[in-house]
Structures are given as structure tokens and as C-alpha cells.
Enzyme design. Structure first.
Site, PDB file in Angstrom:
ATOM      1  N   ASP A 335       0.813  -1.125  -0.072  1.00  0.00           N
ATOM      2  CA  ASP A 335       0.034  -0.007  -0.020  1.00  0.00           C
ATOM      3  C   ASP A 335       0.935   1.265   0.029  1.00  0.00           C
ATOM      4  O   ASP A 335       0.266   2.384  -0.571  1.00  0.00           O
ATOM      5  CB  ASP A 335      -0.969   0.011   1.270  1.00  0.00           C
ATOM      6  CG  ASP A 335      -2.195  -1.043   0.934  1.00  0.00           C
ATOM      7  OD1 ASP A 335      -2.223  -1.094  -0.032  1.00  0.00           O
ATOM      8  OD2 ASP A 335      -2.631  -1.271   1.865  1.00  0.00           O
ATOM      9  N   TYR A 423      -9.973  -0.250   2.723  1.00  0.00           N
ATOM     10  CA  TYR A 423      -9.411  -0.352   3.924  1.00  0.00           C
ATOM     11  C   TYR A 423      -9.247   1.004   4.684  1.00  0.00           C
ATOM     12  O   TYR A 423      -8.637   1.916   3.945  1.00  0.00           O
ATOM     13  CB  TYR A 423      -8.213  -1.315   4.369  1.00  0.00           C
ATOM     14  CG  TYR A 423      -8.832  -2.784   4.919  1.00  0.00           C
ATOM     15  CD1 TYR A 423      -9.051  -2.878   6.052  1.00  0.00           C
ATOM     16  CD2 TYR A 423      -8.714  -3.802   3.792  1.00  0.00           C
ATOM     17  CE1 TYR A 423      -9.591  -4.271   6.563  1.00  0.00           C
ATOM     18  CE2 TYR A 423      -9.118  -4.944   4.381  1.00  0.00           C
ATOM     19  CZ  TYR A 423      -9.508  -5.206   5.786  1.00  0.00           C
ATOM     20  OH  TYR A 423     -10.054  -6.520   6.264  1.00  0.00           O
TER      21      TYR A 423
END
Length: 702
Positions: A335, A423
Site C-alpha cells: 500500500d 480499508y
């Protein structure tokens, strides 16, 4: 580029330089300001070193000065006073032009003009962070692609309800020295009546987009599953049903009669016995630097600042999903390196993300065109009054007398929330008056789900690679490995890493009977000599060490103990269980050990390597550690990975309640005694909070 075409850019650079130079000198670790980012852009565009166009900016961050110079600036020499000499302001840039990744160092402290100091072309594996703009451009392509339009029509879905997202492709073999095309997968979903479009995938449909050409170069509609229904997937307040029937605790508010207890001076935060610098990076997000604690008992001549942490930030978040089918096998996200944590840090919501007594920090990052983009309210700062106890004791041993002493626990929290696609990561740095620093990552947000024909768990007869959380909806198993880069400087730069293990001692029954005890335990202490010794599996055979401590062998307490800070795991210690030769594991091999210690190297910041997109694992933390460098009595860095194996449950759907893990950096023989001993008591009825110091939190722009 012809000189005539370059002239406007050069004139703009001169004007910007005057603005930058005219401003007060920033702290050497301050993030680049809007004016400095504009200067960087002008210098790069004016440079003949990168003539190809178009040119896109993928990373622009502070090229921090040498550590020795920063420490001298902050703490001074042997006298302990800071030496406020001006240090150069420089930027490190990764830009794409002509199908190549260009690395540039740019000086924005030159009084006459910003200038490019160096230029190189990256020839190895991997690509830089994806820009937001190219992701938005890529997700618009499927809507005009005839085969995709036909796939949507066959599923009975309205094209107006379709949304798409960009997914990195990872790396799955081949010659690491041969450059692959810079491509990404694009997957699509159905929003319709819900904001939770991730819960309604168009399963089986995959597009491949060449990001440099911004064109679809691959399309496949492999299998058709029902699109999960929208009912029950929304999480918005007005869409979950009325009236509200969930738990309803009484409302509360934090109030402070004397105002906030912390002070923000530029990017330097001072609170209680702590002082530190807070910065921002488009890849790492929050960066904490120069954290020092004031020791009231030091030198018996008054308090002094003692070094604890030089620089700390989230280096990477590795999220591999556990479904090997065609549409899922490559979902092994990095990420920070692929998406950029700072790019996905959105404005915090007062009263929700942060309490009413919070202050807010803004920041800037470079857009794809190099122009500064303001990020409002991206970090909040607040004092936490949790109702916990810092220390206490009740003594009932005196006749007719009960002695009770209690001190409340108050801490200072720095918070950023990163919403990386589905998320949300709540990233907290919590500073405690005891001298501890707690690092907490809390996961919430939306599950990434897979469309399926199953409507009941009884129908699942083989490994579905996840949990059936709703009709036609499988939440796929996955991991979260959050790796922190923590350059601890415990009372100075030269530290050692000590592993202490608990060893049982069993006495022979026939031995001299000087005690009836047959067994006890003691502590075996091992000082790590090299990097291999500094790698620890917290879940390994025999259990984790009793203590992991960074010590300064050159500094001791009056009792003769080495001063130190110990690493206390705070839950979520799962290591990766993927095969060592599996391609995602090769890219994130460092996740096999939750603790690693390396010698300080200014260039070693990113656990997944500088170029994470399509990386091969040849650059990064695991590769650096293979050199097995000396770490005893050196300037060393702690890399700590918080790990979670996420088995989804129905309670995680449609939005997941917060799940947390982290670590604590806790003083260990650092102070001569409990530093809270002289903390003022609040009194039987006294409370530190009476009136609100602010309404809704005010904003402090930096």
C-alpha cells in the site's frame, strides 16, 4: 528543449526562489512547503536533463540533510545546546518521462534559483508509486470499451451504476532485469443504491491497462457469478435503517479548563516532558522525528532533553489475499509503495476521528503535474484522558490508617487515517508521560469480497478461500503486515540490541537442601553482533524472547545499568506463512520476521524497496539484511512488523469494527526511578477537565 521555450520556466523559477528565500528558515526536517514544491516543479521542467514530454511527477519528498548535521542542529555539541545553523533544503523527485523513471535531487535553498543537483535514470526492476490522476484516468477507460459494455449488459447491470478501481499486477517471475510493461489491472463493481460498491463486484471480468499509453491492452470475461444485491451493504447513517437501534451510550465531551496542554511551533510539538517534530510524506504519511524526553532527575542540576527516536514512520503495508484464482492471485498489495499512504490520507472529521480538544495539521504533496496539492486536516493532535491509571498503590498495613496514592494516565496522540481503497488504517503515535511511545494501527473499513454462487454456508463443499458473509458474497482470507521504520537513538546514536530470554533452572533433588524450591527461572542476555542476530520471530519455536531492548552501552544509570528502551509487542504479531519461493513473499520477504535490526543508512527507508510496483524483492529490507552488517555499538534501526491473519466474520460486514495491534517503546533503566513519582495528584474530586477549550477543534495550518 529550445532556450526560447525554457525562458518562461527559468523566470518562474527565479520568482519562486525569491519567495522561498524570503520566508523564515524552516526546520531542516520540515516537509516541503507549497512554495518549495512549486520551485521543485519549475526546476525539473526547466532542466535539459529530462527533455522528454509529457513528464509526470510520482514522488516528491524531502531529501533530508545528513543525520549528523540534523542532530547538531537539534541538540548541539557536547554542551547540549542546539546549533541553529541553516541547513540546505533539498527535494528528491521520481518522475516519469519517455517511458523511463527519472531520479532527481533538487536544491530549493539556493538564493538565486532552485536547481537540479543530480539526475539518474532507474534501470532496475519496479516502477514508482501510482499517481491519483492516472488511476482516475484508467478507471474511466472500461466504460467506453465495447467488450466490457457487452459484459455489463449480459449481467443485467446499468452502466451508470458501474465504478472501477486500479489494482497493481505484482510480479510473478521472469527475468528481473528485463523490464515489463507498466501495466495495472482494472476491476469493476456495481454501486447502484449503495456507497459500498466493493460489496458488489463484477466477478470474472478483468481489464489490463498500459499506464504509460493509458490504453486497454487486455480484456477477459472468464466466468459469470450473480452480482451481490445492494440491500444490507450500505454503511451511511441515513441508509442503515431508522430509527437507530444500535447501542447508545450517553454522550460525552472532553473539556480542558486551562486550554490545551500542548504547544505547536511550526512542526515542533511540545507537551509535558516530550518534544518532537512531526512531518508528512506522500508515501509514508506521518513522520515523527527528533523525539526527546525531558528528564527532571538528570544531572541533579535541572532537566535536560534526552534523545529517544531520531525518525519513525510506516515504511510499508503488505496485504496479500489468499485466493489463487485468475482474478485474485495478484492481489498482493504494497500500500505505501504502490499507492502512497500520504496520498490516501483524507481530512479527519472533528468529533468522530478526533475529539473536540484536537488541533489539526495540514500538509502538501505534489500532484502528477508537479503542482502542490493541499491536504487539509490530515493529522490531528490531542490529549487523551482515558480514565486509565498511570500508577497507584493502596497500603492497608498500617493500623487504623489507609494510604492511597493514584495518578491518572494522560497521553498525547498524533493521528492520521489512511483510506487505501476499501480499508481504513488509523495510525496513532501515543506519547506517554512515563517516557513510553505507543504505536497503534487500527483496521476498519470495508472487506474486499468475491462474487460467488453460494447463498448459504451449507453449500460450500470445498475451500472457498474465505467466509460467506452475505448471499453471493465471500470475504477472502488475507494478511495485513504493517512495517515501521524506527531509528532509535537511545541517549545517543551508538546503540546495541539485546535479546533477553527466560531460562528455567531445575535443581537436582539430591542437591544440598538450602531451599525447598526445586525450580525457578532466570534471564539469559545476548547482545546481537550482526544483522542475522537482530532478526526475531516473535511466534517462533520456544516462544519470543522475554525482552528486546535497545541499549546505549556508553551510558549507565547510577546503579550501573545500561540505559535502554525495550520493544514491547502489543498484539498482532503474525508473521507471513507464505512459501519462501512464492513470488509475493519474495517481494516482501522481510515479513517472515517481525523484528529486524539494521545499521543506519540514509537511503534505506522503504522495506519493499524504492520502486515497489512490480518489484522483484532484489531491493528492500530483506535484501539489505543479507549483507549481515555489524550492529553492536552502532547507529542502528529497528524495523517492526505488526501482523494480522484476517479471517473475516459476518460482524465485519458491511463495515468492519476496529481491530488494533501495535507495539510500545518503553524506557528500561533509562530513568533513575519512576519519572511520574513527582506528578501532581488531582485530588479526590479534582479533575483536570472542566470547560471546553475549543468547539469542534480548530485548525492549525503549517
Amino acid at each position: 528543449m529550445p532556450l526560447r521555450a525554457m525562458l518562461p520556466l527559468l523566470l518562474a523559477a527565479l520568482a519562486i526562489a525569491a519567495t522561498v528565500q524570503g520566508a523564515s528558515h524552516p526546520h531542516p526536517l520540515d516537509p516541503l512547503s507549497a512554495a518549495e514544491l512549486t520551485a521543485v516543479r519549475a526546476a525539473v521542467l526547466a532542466s535539459p536533463l529530462v527533455p522528454a514530454r509529457p513528464l509526470t511527477f510520482h514522488y516528491v519528498g524531502l531529501d533530508e540533510p545528513d543525520k549528523a548535521d540534523v542532530l547538531s542542529y537539534a541538540y548541539g555539541g557536547s554542551g547540549g545546546g542546539a546549533s541553529r545553523h541553516v541547513l540546505p533544503r533539498r527535494a528528491f523527485v521520481i518522475a516519469r518521462a519517455g517511458g523511463e523513471s527519472h531520479e532527481l535531487h533538487v536544491d530549493v535553498s539556493n538564493a538565486s534559483a532552485p536547481s537540479v543537483l543530480s539526475h539518474a535514470v532507474h534501470r532496475g526492476a519496479g516502477y514508482p508509486t501510482l499517481t491519483l490522476e492516472e488511476q482516475f484516468a484508467a478507471v474511466a477507460l472500461p466504460l467506453k470499451h465495447p467488450p466490457f459494455v457487452e459484459s455489463v449488459r449480459r449481467r443485467g447491470v446499468d452502466m451508470d451504476d458501474v465504478l472501477c478501481a486500479v489494482f497493481p499486477v505484482g510480479w510473478f517471475g521472469g527475468d528481473p532485469n528485463r523490464r515489463n510493461s507498466r501495466v495495472a489491472k482494472v476491476l469493476c463493481f456495481v454501486a447502484g443504491a449503495t456507497a459500498n460498491f466493493y460489496a458488489r463486484p463484477l466477478e470474472g471480468v478483468t481489464l489490463v491497462v498500459d499506464l504509460d499509453r493509458m490504453a486497454i491492452v487486455g480484456y477477459r470475461d472468464r466466468v459469470t457469478y450473480p452480482v451481490p444485491k445492494a440491500e444490507g451493504t450500505d454503511y451511511r447513517a441515513g441508509k442503515v435503517g431508522s430509527p437507530y437501534t444500535g447501542p447508545a451510550p450517553a454522550p460525552g465531551v472532553v473539556v480542558q479548563p486551562e486550554g490545551r496542554g500542548f504547544h505547536i511551533d511550526g512542526h515542533v510539538v511540545r507537551w509535558a516532558n516530550w518534544e518532537f517534530h512531526v512531518g508528512f510524506d506522500m508515501r509514508a504519511g506521518t513522520v515523527i522525528s527528533l523525539a526527546s524526553v525531558h528528564d527532571a532527575d538528570a544531572n541533579a542540576g535541572g532537566a535536560r532533553r534526552r534523545q529517544v527516536l531520531y525518525r519513525g514512520f510506516v515504511s510499508e503495508i503488505f496485504v496479500p489475499y489468499m485466493d489463487p484464482v485468475e482474478e485474485w492471485y495478484y492481489r498482493t498489495f504494497l500500500d505505501a509503495g504502490e499507492y502512497g499512504l500520504g496520498l490516501w490520507a483524507f481530512p479527519l472529521q472533528p468529533g468522530g476521528d478526533c475529539p473536540a480538544n484536537a488541533a489539526y495539521l495540514d500538509g502538501y504533496y505534489s500532484g502528477q503535474d508537479g503542482r502542490p496539492v493541499e491536504a487539509k486536516n490530515m493529522i490531528c493532535v490531542f490529549e487523551r484522558y482515558s480514565g486509565d491509571v498511570a500508577w497507584r498503590h493502596t497500603e492497608a498495613g498500617f493500623p487504623n490508617q489507609l494510604i492511597t496514592e493514584v495518578r491518572p494516565d494522560v497521553s498525547l496522540v498524533m493521528r492520521m487515517v489512511v483510506s487505501a481503497g476499501n480499508y481504513d488504517y488509523i495510525l496513532d503515535w501515543e506519547f506517554k508521560t512515563s517516557g513510553s511511545i505507543k504505536l497503534v494501527v487500527s483496521l476498519t473499513g470495508l472487506l474486499e469480497v468475491k462474487g460467488t454462487a453460494y447463498t448459504h454456508a451449507d453449500e460450500v463443499k470445498q475451500d472457498a478461500h474465505g467466509t460467506l458473509v452475505a448471499e453471493n458474497t465471500i470475504a477472502v482470507y488475507h494478511d495485513h503486515h504493517v512495517t515501521y521504520h524506527l531509528d532509535l537513538d537511545v541517549d545517543g546514536t551508538n546503540n546495541s540490541f539485546v535479546k533477553s530470554t527466560v531460562a528455567a533452572v531445575v535443581r537436582d533433588a539430591d542437591a544440598a537442601a538450602d531451599t525447598p524450591r526445586r525450580s525457578y527461572w532466570t534471564v539469559r542476555r545476548e547482545v546481537a553482533e550482526r544483522e542475522a542476530d537482530g532478526q526475531v520471530d516473535l511466534g517462533g519455536a520456544g516462544g519470543p524472547p522475554a525482552d528486546l531492548v535497545f541499549v546505549n552501552p556508553g551510558k549507565k544509570t547510577r546503579m550501573g545499568n545500561e540505559v535502554g528502551y525495550r520493544v514491547v509487542p502489543g498484539g498482532a504479531t503474525a508473521a507471513s506463512v507464505l512459501a519462501d519461493d512464492d513470488f509475493p513473499q519474495r517481494r516482501a520477504a522481510y515479513c517472515k520476521k517481525q523484528v529486524r535490526v539494521t545499521p543506519y543508512n540514509r537511503s534505506e527507508k522503504w522495506a519493499s524497496g524504492l520502486y515497489a510496483d512490480q518489484s522483484t524483492g532484489d531491493d528492500g529490507l530483506a535484501a539489505w539484511s543479507e549483507r549481515n552488517r555489524a550492529i553492536r555499538g552502532e547507529d542502528i534501526v529497528l524495523w517492526y512488523t505488526v501482523g494480522l491473519h484476517h479471517v473475516p466474520y459476518q460482524e465485519d460486514f458491511p463495515v468492519m469494527p476496529t481491530l488494533s495491534g501495535g507495539l510500545e517503546l518503553r524506557p528500561s533503566n533509562f530513568f533513575e526511578r519512576n519519572p511520574l513519582l513527582r506528578t501532581k495528584p488531582t485530588g479526590r474530586h479534582g479533575q483536570p477537565l472542566v470547560n471546553c477549550s475549543c468547539a469542534g477543534g480548530d485548525s492549525i495550518s503549517r
